[in-house]
Design a protein around this motif. Sequence first.
Motif, short mmCIF file in Angstrom:
data_model
loop_
_atom_site.label_atom_id
_atom_site.label_comp_id
_atom_site.label_asym_id
_atom_site.label_seq_id
_atom_site.Cartn_x
_atom_site.Cartn_y
_atom_site.Cartn_z
N VAL A 233 0.84 -1.21 0.00
CA VAL A 233 0.00 0.00 0.00
C VAL A 233 0.87 1.25 0.00
O VAL A 233 0.58 2.21 -0.73
CB VAL A 233 -0.97 -0.01 1.21
CG1 VAL A 233 -1.57 1.36 1.44
CG2 VAL A 233 -2.06 -1.04 1.00
N LEU B 280 -3.36 4.39 -3.79
CA LEU B 280 -4.01 3.41 -2.91
C LEU B 280 -3.77 3.80 -1.45
O LEU B 280 -4.69 3.73 -0.62
CB LEU B 280 -3.47 2.01 -3.19
CG LEU B 280 -4.05 0.87 -2.36
CD1 LEU B 280 -5.56 0.78 -2.55
CD2 LEU B 280 -3.38 -0.43 -2.74
N HIS B 281 -2.57 4.22 -1.14
CA HIS B 281 -2.23 4.65 0.22
C HIS B 281 -3.13 5.80 0.67
O HIS B 281 -3.70 5.79 1.76
CB HIS B 281 -0.76 5.05 0.29
CG HIS B 281 -0.33 5.61 1.61
ND1 HIS B 281 -0.25 4.85 2.74
CD2 HIS B 281 0.02 6.87 1.95
CE1 HIS B 281 0.15 5.62 3.74
NE2 HIS B 281 0.32 6.84 3.29
N VAL C 249 -5.27 -6.08 1.46
CA VAL C 249 -4.37 -5.96 0.31
C VAL C 249 -3.32 -7.07 0.34
O VAL C 249 -3.01 -7.68 -0.70
CB VAL C 249 -3.70 -4.56 0.28
CG1 VAL C 249 -2.59 -4.51 -0.77
CG2 VAL C 249 -4.73 -3.48 0.01
#
Length: 140
Positions: free
Chosen positions: A84, A90-91, A114
């Motif tokens: 991530v 996404l983070h 994830v």
Amino acid sequence: MADAPLTQQIIVLSGIAIVMTIGVYGLVAGIVKLDDLGLWLTQKASRAAQAVGNGILRAAPYMMKSLSVIGTAAMFLVGGGILVHGVEPLHHAIEAFSAGRGGALTGALLNGVVGVVAGALVLALVSVVGKVWRAFKPVK
């Protein structure tokens, strides 16, 4: 610490790494030798020592099973967190989603998801490659 000279940062980081490594490996060594301690205690003259030794011997398999499950979950959480953090959008999406919904706990759980998804994808890829490899491998 970020303003400290590079040499000082290297020394401090190296010291922390050494202490953490000794601590972790020492703890693992203690866990691995726990059954030996239990056996040793059962062979002592004291009834109390024998009782503690028997307790350790009875509890050790359950503790080991628990540690295997907890360790696997931790690997998914850590691996997912690494992935991530490597994908900035996404983070940020996970951070934004987690902000009003439990904060760090929700973020950690999403990192775990994830990690599980990434692990499943790798397992699927390895399985397919293994089947293809066996299909084209010459038979002896």
